[in-house]
Design an enzyme around this catalytic site. Structure first.
Site, PDB file in Angstrom:
ATOM      1  N   CYS A   1      -9.738  26.311 -17.536  1.00 18.03           N
ATOM      2  CA  CYS A   1      -8.344  25.893 -17.375  1.00 18.03           C
ATOM      3  C   CYS A   1      -7.388  27.057 -17.598  1.00 18.03           C
ATOM      4  O   CYS A   1      -7.468  27.759 -18.601  1.00 18.03           O
ATOM      5  CB  CYS A   1      -8.048  24.778 -18.375  1.00 18.03           C
TER       6      CYS A   1
ATOM      7  N   GLU B   1      -9.224  28.952  -5.208  1.00 16.10           N
ATOM      8  CA  GLU B   1     -10.479  28.780  -5.918  1.00 16.10           C
ATOM      9  C   GLU B   1     -10.752  27.309  -6.207  1.00 16.10           C
ATOM     10  O   GLU B   1      -9.821  26.513  -6.367  1.00 16.10           O
ATOM     11  CB  GLU B   1     -10.460  29.562  -7.242  1.00 16.10           C
TER      12      GLU B   1
ATOM     13  N   CYS C   1      -0.577  30.778 -18.185  1.00 14.93           N
ATOM     14  CA  CYS C   1      -1.501  30.404 -17.112  1.00 14.93           C
ATOM     15  C   CYS C   1      -1.547  31.506 -16.065  1.00 14.93           C
ATOM     16  O   CYS C   1      -0.507  31.930 -15.535  1.00 14.93           O
ATOM     17  CB  CYS C   1      -1.036  29.088 -16.486  1.00 14.93           C
TER      18      CYS C   1
ATOM     19  N   CYS D   1       4.368  28.773 -15.766  1.00 16.10           N
ATOM     20  CA  CYS D   1       3.973  28.639 -17.170  1.00 16.10           C
ATOM     21  C   CYS D   1       3.379  29.972 -17.633  1.00 16.10           C
ATOM     22  O   CYS D   1       2.435  30.477 -17.011  1.00 16.10           O
ATOM     23  CB  CYS D   1       2.961  27.511 -17.336  1.00 16.10           C
TER      24      CYS D   1
ATOM     25  N   CYS E   1     -13.263  20.571  -9.581  1.00 17.17           N
ATOM     26  CA  CYS E   1     -11.876  20.912  -9.882  1.00 17.17           C
ATOM     27  C   CYS E   1     -11.314  21.619  -8.653  1.00 17.17           C
ATOM     28  O   CYS E   1     -11.803  22.685  -8.263  1.00 17.17           O
ATOM     29  CB  CYS E   1     -11.810  21.824 -11.104  1.00 17.17           C
TER      30      CYS E   1
ATOM     31  N   CYS F   1       1.032  29.078  -7.828  1.00 20.77           N
ATOM     32  CA  CYS F   1       1.771  27.972  -8.431  1.00 20.77           C
ATOM     33  C   CYS F   1       3.189  28.434  -8.726  1.00 20.77           C
ATOM     34  O   CYS F   1       3.411  29.578  -9.136  1.00 20.77           O
ATOM     35  CB  CYS F   1       1.096  27.512  -9.719  1.00 20.77           C
TER      36      CYS F   1
END
Length: 377
Positions: free
Chosen positions: A369, A118, A145, A142, A131, A138
């Site tokens: 975010c 994205e 997220c 974390c 962005c 990832c």
């Protein structure tokens, strides 16, 4: 046996399963993967004059062309072949969602192998920011997220990263974003992935984005931000590149005990090590470091943690971006109370640390975010 014959692998032991990892296909070569010299060489290898590479680059980076028929300075007999070889399609739009009156757009892209990523375009009165994602998923894990919870699928190529910016630039140039035609002015590597875990491709993308046209998009290095959770050796390596891009450090906790939980890579490089690398980067580049801090209710938003963070950052070339935690599916955490957020800001300011609270653009479309998960529905 000749010297070029490969040895035959030994048969598996009886009753023992043997797994062979599949070889992952690579994205097709694109001119955005290549330096200017490499593009000229690639064109020459195709039997054409090297200056045709400069013409292709001008069409791609300066004119944002995606149709060979528009490239009328190239002979008709060769334009389709050159475009097919050096400008293959890399991203296919799966879905686009708008909010903020059409000034924020999140796009889900399908890559050549079916992988989804994205990007988010955000139009403000004084700038237009893209962005971009540097990885599909990832690997930093974390827990607050959505991208981190998805795990890492693969790194993106330099061209797959650049093409996200070019696609946004085309949409703006063609008046497809609310507010009329415009130009991308700022790039943040804050989409899916840990940028410094895909160092080579990200560095290549930074150079393509900032090289002057027709060699690149010509966006100022000072308008590019590269984010990291704190891969210390990569921060040190980036400092040695003599770029003027901004470094953003996703800190999220000032103490190792909590940061070990929120940012698991902290078990490898502790808060002090990460900040020392950040200060060295600031000293080398003269750029203020952005310290990203997601505000999580009753987890990391206590006044004493604000004081600890203030002491760590006092007198440093740093600015704190407080990010109200954005909701993600299944998360046990939520954003801080407004009063706790205000107190956190006041404590940092009392230490002389510049601080702002980030605008939560794109929350309604899961484009803010920590929310990017490349969902198609």
């Amino acid at each position: 046996m000749s010297s070029t014959t490969q040895p035959v692998p030994a048969p598996p032991e009886p009753g023992k399963l043997t797994f062979v990892a599949p070889r992952r296909a690579r994205p097709p070569r694109h001119l955005a993967d290549l330096t200017s010299a490499e593009r000229r060489q690639a064109v020459a290898e195709l039997g054409e004059k090297p200056f045709r590479a400069d013409q292709l680059s001008r069409h791609y980076f300066a004119r944002l062309a995606d149709d060979p028929a528009q490239m009328t300075d190239l002979p008709a007999a060769v334009r389709d072949r050159l475009a097919a070889e050096l400008m293959p399609p890399l991203l296919t739009q799966v879905r686009a969602l708008d909010c903020d009156g059409g000034t924020t757009r999140k796009t889900v892209w399908r890559l050549f192998d079916g992988t989804l990523v994205e990007s988010v375009l955000m139009r403000y009165p004084d700038r237009i920011t893209m962005c971009v994602s540097s990885q599909a998923g990832c690997g930093m894990n974390c827990p607050f997220c959505a991208t981190g919870q998805a795990g890492l699928t693969r790194n993106l190529s330099t061209a797959e990263i650049v093409e996200q910016v070019v696609a946004g630039a085309r949409a703006l140039a063609r008046g497809q974003i609310a507010g009329g035609p415009g130009r991308v002015s700022n790039i943040v590597f804050m989409g899916m992935g840990e940028p410094l875990a895909n160092y080579k491709a990200v560095l290549g993308a930074v150079r393509r984005i900032t090289d002057p046209a027709p060699h690149g998009l010509g966006i100022s290095q000072r308008s590019v931000t590269v984010s990291t959770v704190g891969l210390v050796p990569a921060i040190e390596k980036l400092a040695a590149e003599d770029l003027s891009v901004r470094l953003a450090v996703s800190l999220h906790a000032p103490d190792d005990e909590l940061r070990d939980e929120l940012v698991p890579i902290n078990t490898r490089w502790k808060v002090r090590e990460v900040l020392d690398a950040a200060w060295a980067y600031a000293d080398r580049t003269g750029r203020r470091v952005s310290v990203e801090y997601a505000m999580i209710k009753d987890v990391n938003d206590q006044a004493w943690r604000a004081d600890l963070l203030g002491r760590l950052l006092k007198g440093r070339l740093a600015h704190v971006n407080l990010i109200p935690l954005n909701p993600t599916p299944g998360s046990k955490w939520t954003a801080s109370r407004p009063r706790d957020e205000r107190e956190f800001v006041a404590r940092l300011e009392a230490h002389g640390v510049p601080v702002t609270v980030r605008d939560t653009r794109g929350r309604e479309i899961d484009g803010a975010c920590g929310q990017l998960a490349a969902a198609t529905e």
